[in-house]
Structures are given as C-alpha cells and as structure tokens.
Design a protein around this motif. Structure first.
Motif, PDB file in Angstrom:
ATOM      1  N   GLY A  16       4.144  -8.693  -9.681  1.00  0.00           N
ATOM      2  CA  GLY A  16       2.998  -9.494  -9.298  1.00  0.00           C
ATOM      3  C   GLY A  16       2.549  -9.350  -7.863  1.00  0.00           C
ATOM      4  N   VAL A  17       2.643  -8.132  -7.305  1.00  0.00           N
ATOM      5  CA  VAL A  17       2.255  -7.880  -5.920  1.00  0.00           C
ATOM      6  C   VAL A  17       0.986  -7.023  -5.905  1.00  0.00           C
ATOM      7  CG1 VAL A  17       2.948  -6.842  -3.724  1.00  0.00           C
ATOM      8  CG2 VAL A  17       4.643  -8.028  -5.129  1.00  0.00           C
ATOM      9  N   PRO A  18      -0.068  -7.443  -5.191  1.00  0.00           N
ATOM     10  CA  PRO A  18      -1.285  -6.632  -5.095  1.00  0.00           C
ATOM     11  C   PRO A  18      -0.982  -5.245  -4.547  1.00  0.00           C
ATOM     12  CG  PRO A  18      -1.684  -8.846  -4.271  1.00  0.00           C
ATOM     13  CD  PRO A  18      -0.200  -8.737  -4.492  1.00  0.00           C
ATOM     14  N   PHE A  19      -1.624  -4.221  -5.118  1.00  0.00           N
ATOM     15  CA  PHE A  19      -1.274  -2.832  -4.808  1.00  0.00           C
ATOM     16  C   PHE A  19      -2.519  -1.974  -4.664  1.00  0.00           C
ATOM     17  CE2 PHE A  19      -0.662   1.493  -6.430  1.00  0.00           C
ATOM     18  CZ  PHE A  19       0.299   1.958  -5.542  1.00  0.00           C
ATOM     19  N   LEU A  20      -2.421  -1.005  -3.760  1.00  0.00           N
ATOM     20  CA  LEU A  20      -3.444   0.024  -3.620  1.00  0.00           C
ATOM     21  C   LEU A  20      -2.786   1.327  -3.200  1.00  0.00           C
ATOM     22  CD1 LEU A  20      -6.473   0.867  -3.486  1.00  0.00           C
ATOM     23  CD2 LEU A  20      -6.413   0.205  -1.068  1.00  0.00           C
ATOM     24  N   ALA A  21      -3.220   2.432  -3.795  1.00  0.00           N
ATOM     25  CA  ALA A  21      -2.795   3.767  -3.374  1.00  0.00           C
ATOM     26  C   ALA A  21      -3.941   4.430  -2.615  1.00  0.00           C
ATOM     27  CB  ALA A  21      -2.408   4.616  -4.582  1.00  0.00           C
ATOM     28  N   ILE A  22      -3.598   5.031  -1.477  1.00  0.00           N
ATOM     29  CA  ILE A  22      -4.563   5.764  -0.658  1.00  0.00           C
ATOM     30  C   ILE A  22      -3.958   7.124  -0.358  1.00  0.00           C
ATOM     31  CG2 ILE A  22      -5.804   5.847   1.540  1.00  0.00           C
ATOM     32  CD1 ILE A  22      -5.630   2.785   1.617  1.00  0.00           C
ATOM     33  N   SER A  66      -7.732  13.041 -12.823  1.00  0.00           N
ATOM     34  CA  SER A  66      -7.164  12.874 -11.481  1.00  0.00           C
ATOM     35  C   SER A  66      -7.924  13.692 -10.445  1.00  0.00           C
ATOM     36  CB  SER A  66      -5.686  13.269 -11.474  1.00  0.00           C
ATOM     37  OG  SER A  66      -5.500  14.549 -12.036  1.00  0.00           O
ATOM     38  N   LEU A  67      -8.144  13.090  -9.283  1.00  0.00           N
ATOM     39  CA  LEU A  67      -8.782  13.773  -8.161  1.00  0.00           C
ATOM     40  C   LEU A  67      -7.761  14.473  -7.276  1.00  0.00           C
ATOM     41  CD1 LEU A  67     -11.466  11.162  -7.043  1.00  0.00           C
ATOM     42  CD2 LEU A  67     -11.664  13.035  -8.694  1.00  0.00           C
ATOM     43  N   CYS A  68      -6.512  14.019  -7.332  1.00  0.00           N
ATOM     44  CA  CYS A  68      -5.466  14.616  -6.496  1.00  0.00           C
ATOM     45  C   CYS A  68      -4.104  14.301  -7.096  1.00  0.00           C
ATOM     46  CB  CYS A  68      -5.557  14.112  -5.049  1.00  0.00           C
ATOM     47  SG  CYS A  68      -5.311  12.333  -4.874  1.00  0.00           S
ATOM     48  N   GLU A  69      -3.079  14.958  -6.585  1.00  0.00           N
ATOM     49  CA  GLU A  69      -1.711  14.729  -7.060  1.00  0.00           C
ATOM     50  C   GLU A  69      -0.779  14.433  -5.895  1.00  0.00           C
ATOM     51  OE1 GLU A  69       0.710  18.853  -7.273  1.00  0.00           O
ATOM     52  OE2 GLU A  69      -0.742  18.617  -8.908  1.00  0.00           O
ATOM     53  N   GLU A  70       0.156  13.531  -6.163  1.00  0.00           N
ATOM     54  CA  GLU A  70       1.213  13.181  -5.209  1.00  0.00           C
ATOM     55  C   GLU A  70       2.457  12.800  -5.991  1.00  0.00           C
ATOM     56  OE1 GLU A  70       1.683  10.059  -6.185  1.00  0.00           O
ATOM     57  OE2 GLU A  70       0.351   8.685  -5.147  1.00  0.00           O
ATOM     58  N   MET A  71       3.457  12.217  -5.325  1.00  0.00           N
ATOM     59  CA  MET A  71       4.751  12.038  -5.977  1.00  0.00           C
ATOM     60  C   MET A  71       5.293  10.607  -5.937  1.00  0.00           C
ATOM     61  SD  MET A  71       6.717  15.469  -4.677  1.00  0.00           S
ATOM     62  CE  MET A  71       6.112  17.110  -5.086  1.00  0.00           C
ATOM     63  N   GLU A  72       4.420   9.626  -5.636  1.00  0.00           N
ATOM     64  CA  GLU A  72       4.942   8.268  -5.483  1.00  0.00           C
ATOM     65  C   GLU A  72       4.080   7.172  -6.120  1.00  0.00           C
ATOM     66  OE1 GLU A  72       6.400  11.030  -2.595  1.00  0.00           O
ATOM     67  OE2 GLU A  72       4.384  10.175  -2.482  1.00  0.00           O
ATOM     68  N   GLY A  73       2.763   7.252  -5.996  1.00  0.00           N
ATOM     69  CA  GLY A  73       1.877   6.117  -6.186  1.00  0.00           C
ATOM     70  C   GLY A  73       2.024   5.351  -7.487  1.00  0.00           C
ATOM     71  N   ASP A  74       1.941   6.028  -8.639  1.00  0.00           N
ATOM     72  CA  ASP A  74       1.940   5.284  -9.895  1.00  0.00           C
ATOM     73  C   ASP A  74       3.286   4.636 -10.179  1.00  0.00           C
ATOM     74  OD1 ASP A  74       0.323   4.570 -12.323  1.00  0.00           O
ATOM     75  OD2 ASP A  74       2.048   5.510 -13.302  1.00  0.00           O
ATOM     76  N   ALA A  75       4.364   5.238  -9.712  1.00  0.00           N
ATOM     77  CA  ALA A  75       5.679   4.611  -9.889  1.00  0.00           C
ATOM     78  C   ALA A  75       5.749   3.296  -9.130  1.00  0.00           C
ATOM     79  CB  ALA A  75       6.778   5.562  -9.414  1.00  0.00           C
ATOM     80  N   VAL A  76       5.126   3.259  -7.946  1.00  0.00           N
ATOM     81  CA  VAL A  76       5.081   2.027  -7.167  1.00  0.00           C
ATOM     82  C   VAL A  76       4.164   1.015  -7.837  1.00  0.00           C
ATOM     83  CG1 VAL A  76       4.546   1.043  -4.908  1.00  0.00           C
ATOM     84  CG2 VAL A  76       5.577   3.313  -5.065  1.00  0.00           C
ATOM     85  N   ILE A 104       0.849  -1.189   0.000  1.00  0.00           N
ATOM     86  CA  ILE A 104       0.000   0.000   0.000  1.00  0.00           C
ATOM     87  C   ILE A 104       0.887   1.242   0.000  1.00  0.00           C
ATOM     88  CG2 ILE A 104      -1.691   1.355   1.309  1.00  0.00           C
ATOM     89  CD1 ILE A 104      -2.779  -1.278   2.409  1.00  0.00           C
ATOM     90  N   SER A 105       0.640   2.133  -0.949  1.00  0.00           N
ATOM     91  CA  SER A 105       1.281   3.448  -0.969  1.00  0.00           C
ATOM     92  C   SER A 105       0.273   4.447  -0.424  1.00  0.00           C
ATOM     93  CB  SER A 105       1.685   3.825  -2.401  1.00  0.00           C
ATOM     94  OG  SER A 105       2.112   5.169  -2.477  1.00  0.00           O
TER      95      SER A 105
END
Length: 256
Positions: free
Chosen positions: A213-219, A195-205, A80-81
């Motif tokens: 192959g690891v389940p992922f979610l950005a919050i 996009s609803l918001c901006e940050e600097m990490e999530g999509d790269a992760v 989770i990011s």
C-alpha cells in the motif's frame, strides 16, 4: 511546523548503482548511513523533507527485497524507483526520460506446447504477469502490469519543464533480469508489451509497493539505445536522472 516536519514520513528513492544514487545522496543534508547487511541505505533531508536513498544493486530480487525492507523500516509516504534504461522505442535517444505510467515484468510469460524441433518463436507466448495483493479483493491477484500512483505521476508531469537534457515521455517501462542487444528481440518486447525501455528493477518494486500500500512511480532515463547503435551506455545519464527526480520530489512535497 517543526513538530510536523519531525513526524513527516520520508520518501524512499531507489537506484541500482552509485552512478544512480550519488547525486541524490550528495544533495542531502544531515545524511546518515543506515545500511542493511551489504546494501547501502542513506537517510537525510532534501529541501527540508525526509528522504531515504537505497542503493539496491542490479536485479529484480535485490530491488524488491530492499523495497520491502525500506517500507518496514521507514514507513515511507512514497517510493520512487529511478535510474538508467535501454531504449525499446526508436524515437527515444540518450538522455530522454520515461515516466512509467505502467511497469511490466517482461519475463512473466508462458510458452505454448511445441514438440521437439518445432522451435520456440517469440510471438508464441501468453502474458502471465505476477501476483500482488489486491486491497479491494483482499487476495493476491495476477496482473500483467502495475500502474503508477496518480499523485506522484502528476508531480513528475509538473517537473517536466525543469528538464532540458532531452524530452520526457510517458508509457510502459519493462523490467527483466536481462540485457537485450538483439534488435529483433527488442522490437518484439516493444510490440508485445508496449514497453518504451527496459531495466532490471521497476516492476518488481511495483509489485511489493502495491502489496504494502505504498504509492509508487518508476522513472528511467535512456542511457543507451541498440536501435541507434548508442551502446555502451552513457554514465552521465545517471546524475541527470537524479536531478530530474529531485525536481519531482520538490513538486510532490509542494502539494503536501
């Protein structure tokens, strides 16, 4: 049961700064510092389950590198990011939370040819996306957005009633190594990428987790909104987001 717990793979949770990780680390039992170079990684237990918290520092390169390292080191069941973000949507206020149904790299675009003096308008762009491994096609494919893991997203939805500081919405989280304070630019990103918001990490992760192959979610929690002149950011949002993430983890583990 104890043997099963001992063999359980951890969840990795990332945050860029101490204000985005300290609440989680403080809630862990049996916490052990396991740094990688200058980056902080802490392994321990939360609600009786294994958890690793990574403090990545700002930026896509840092977050992606720590994701790859954590996946290789801990073989996590999920990643989770989470952390703070600036609003792109006028209906969002500070302390509202966005569940990233999708993440998108807002710097992955191509401009069309224009001669000297013709300008470089925002709307004259083509979305490119980034390359991640496609397990079905067995090749790296170029994708504009990355989807959240269905199981993690379902756990986040179940946790929503536990959050009382603001509303929780679902949508696209934008990632870029930039901090946009020009309202026209923010509105363009909102319209162009959804996009609803901006940050600097999530999509790269998300790019790395998909490839491995690891389940992922950005919050992300809204810490500031240039659209409402809510700037600088509210540092209280970091701990609030982590407390919500703990409820997401509780829900996710409860179904395992």
């Amino acid at each position: 049961m104890n043997e099963q717990k001992a063999q359980e793979r951890p969840v990795v949770v990332q945050g860029a700064m101490s204000v985005e990780t300290a609440e989680l680390i403080g809630a862990m039992s049996d916490a052990v510092e396991e740094p990688f170079g200058p980056w902080r990684m802490v392994r321990g237990q939360l609600f009786g389950h294994p958890l690793v918290v990574c403090e990545t520092q700002w930026g896509m390169a840092n977050a992606a590198a720590l994701a790859a390292i954590a996946i290789d080191r801990y073989h996590p069941a999920a990643l989770i990011s989470q952390g703070t973000a600036g609003a792109h949507e006028a209906s969002l206020n500070v302390y509202d939370i966005v569940l990233g149904v999708q993440t998108v790299n807002e710097s992955a675009w191509q401009s069309h040819y224009r001669p000297v003096g013709a300008g470089a308008p925002y709307d004259d762009l083509k979305k490119l996306g980034v390359f991640a491994w496609d397990a079905e096609k067995k090749e790296f494919t170029q994708e504009v957005s990355h989807a959240a893991d269905a199981g993690l997203l379902a756990a986040a939805r179940r946790a929503v009633p536990q959050y009382a500081r603001g509303k929780v919405v679902e949508g696209v989280i934008g990632t870029c190594d930039s901090w946009n304070c020009a309202i026209d630019r923010v509105n363009f990103l909102h319209d162009f990428y959804g996009s609803l918001c901006e940050e600097m990490e999530g999509d790269a992760v998300a790019q790395i987790t998909q490839s491995l192959g690891v389940p992922f979610l950005a919050i992300r929690i809204i810490s500031n909104s240039i659209l409402h002149n809510q700037d600088p950011w509210d540092l209280g949002t970091g701990p609030a987001c982590q407390r919500f993430v703990m409820e997401v983890l509780r829900e996710w583990w409860s179904r395992k």
